[in-house]
Design an enzyme around this catalytic site. Structure first.
Site, PDB file in Angstrom:
ATOM      1  N   SER A 133       0.878  -1.179   0.000  1.00 34.77           N
ATOM      2  CA  SER A 133       0.000   0.000   0.000  1.00 34.77           C
ATOM      3  C   SER A 133       0.909   1.220   0.000  1.00 34.77           C
ATOM      4  CB  SER A 133      -0.847  -0.031   1.276  1.00 34.77           C
ATOM      5  OG  SER A 133      -1.461   1.211   1.504  1.00 34.77           O
ATOM      6  N   TYR A 146      -2.213  -0.302  10.804  1.00 36.68           N
ATOM      7  CA  TYR A 146      -2.291  -0.734   9.394  1.00 36.68           C
ATOM      8  C   TYR A 146      -0.981  -0.402   8.678  1.00 36.68           C
ATOM      9  CZ  TYR A 146      -3.863  -1.131   4.541  1.00 36.68           C
ATOM     10  OH  TYR A 146      -3.984  -1.478   3.215  1.00 36.68           O
TER      11      TYR A 146
END
Ligand SMILES: NC(=O)c1ccc[n+]([C@@H]2O[C@H](COP(=O)([O-])OP(=O)(O)OC[C@H]3O[C@@H](n4cnc5c(N)ncnc54)[C@H](OP(=O)(O)O)[C@@H]3O)[C@@H](O)[C@H]2O)c1
Length: 236
Positions: A133, A146
C-alpha cells in the site's frame, strides 16, 4: 499454463484480479473465508477457478488448502498475497482486538501462505506478489497499525528477494486508495464518515488487477520489484 493462488479473492482487488487472470487462461486457486462469494466467482469464471475456503490466519487450513491444490494441479507458479484489512482509528483509544486482527491477517496470514507455498514456488521458479500500500511507504494519521503491517510486507518482500534471487521473483504492489469494500471494515463511525468518500473516489480495483498482471507477465529475465499506483485526483 500457470497456476496462481489469490488470497482474498472473494472481493475487491482479489476478485478483479481473478477475473483478469482467468480470462488470460491461468488456473486459479481462490482463497478467502466467504465460501458463497468464492463459489459464485468460480461459477462465473469456470472449472479452472478452484475454490479453496480458508482463513489465512489458520495455518492448518492454509496448509491443507494449498496441498490439496498442488496435489490436483501441480506446483504453484504465482502466489498473490492479497488478503488484508484495515480499521481506521487513532492509536490512543484504539481497539486492541482490531490491532491484533490487522497483524494476524496482514502479516501472519502472509507468513502462513509463504511458509506453505515457498517450497512449491521454488520448485517452479515462481513469483510472489505481495499487496502492500502507499501505507508501506508513508504513515498516515488514524492508521498507525495498518501502516505498520504494510511496512512489514516491504521487509518480507525485500528479504525474500535477497535470500532467493535465482529461484523466485518478488513484486510488491502499493496502491493508494481503491474503491472496494475495504473502508467498510472500519468500526468507528466518525472515521468511516471521514474516509468513505475519499476511498469511493479512489482507484478502481481493475486498475490494480492490470498492474498485477503486468508484473506477472514481465518478460523473462526481468522482475518488476515494486509498483506504486495512486489515484489521479486532478482528473476527478
Ligand atoms: N482498498 C484500498 O484502498 C487498498 C489500498 C492499498 C492496499 N490495499 C490492500 O489490498 C488488499 C485487498 O483489499 P481490497 O481493497 O480488495 O479489500 P476488500 O474488498 O475488503 O477485500 C479483502 C479481501 O481479504 C479477504 N480476507 C480478509 N480477512 C481474511 C482472512 N482472515 N482470511 C482470508 N481472507 C481474508 C476478504 O475475504 P473474506 O472476508 O471472504 O475472508 C476479501 O476477499 C488488502 O491487502 C489491502 O490492505 C487496499
Amino acid at each position: 499454463m500457470k497456476n496462481i493462488i489469490i488470497t482474498g479473492a472473494s472481493s475487491g482487488i482479489g476478485a478483479s484480479t481473478a477475473r483478469l487472470l482467468y480470462a488470460k487462461g491461468y488456473t486459479l486457486g481462490l482463497m478467502a473465508r466467504s465460501v458463497d462469494k468464492l463459489e459464485a466467482l468460480s461459477q462465473e469464471l469456470g472449472a479452472n477457478a478452484i475454490v479453496l475456503p480458508c482463513d489465512v490466519t489458520d495455518y492448518a487450513a492454509v496448509k491443507s488448502g494449498l496441498e490439496q491444490f498442488i496435489a490436483a494441479h501441480g506446483d504453484i507458479d504465482v502466489l498473490i498475497n492479497n488478503a488484508g484489512l484495515g480499521y481506521f482509528d487513532s492509536l490512543v483509544g484504539g481497539k486492541i482486538e482490531e490491532w491484533h486482527t490487522m497483524v494476524d491477517v496482514n502479516v501472519k496470514g502472509v507468513l502462513n501462505c509463504l511458509h506453505v507455498a515457498l517450497p512449491s514456488l521454488i520448485r517452479s521458479t515462481g513469483h510472489v506478489v505481495n499487496l502492500g500500500s502507499l501505507a508501506s511507504h508513508q504513515v498516515f494519521p488514524n492508521s498507525g497499525v495498518y501502516c505498520a503491517t504494510k511496512h512489514a510486507l516491504i521487509a518480507i518482500s525485500n528479504s525474500l528477494r535477497l535470500e532467493i534471487p535465482d529461484k523466485l521473483r518478488v513484486t510488491t504492489i502499493s496502491p493508494g486508495s481503491v474503491d472496494t469494500p475495504f473502508i467498510h471494515s472500519t468500526s468507528n463511525p466518525q472515521m468511516l464518515e471521514q474516509y468513505k468518500d475519499y476511498f469511493a473516489a479512489g482507484l478502481r480495483p481493475e486498475m490494480i488487477a492490470e498492474q498485477i498482471v503486468h508484473a506477472i507477465e514481465a518478460p523473462a529475465g526481468s522482475v518488476i520489484s515494486e509498483i506504486i499506483i495512486r489515484p489521479n485526483r486532478a482528473m476527478k
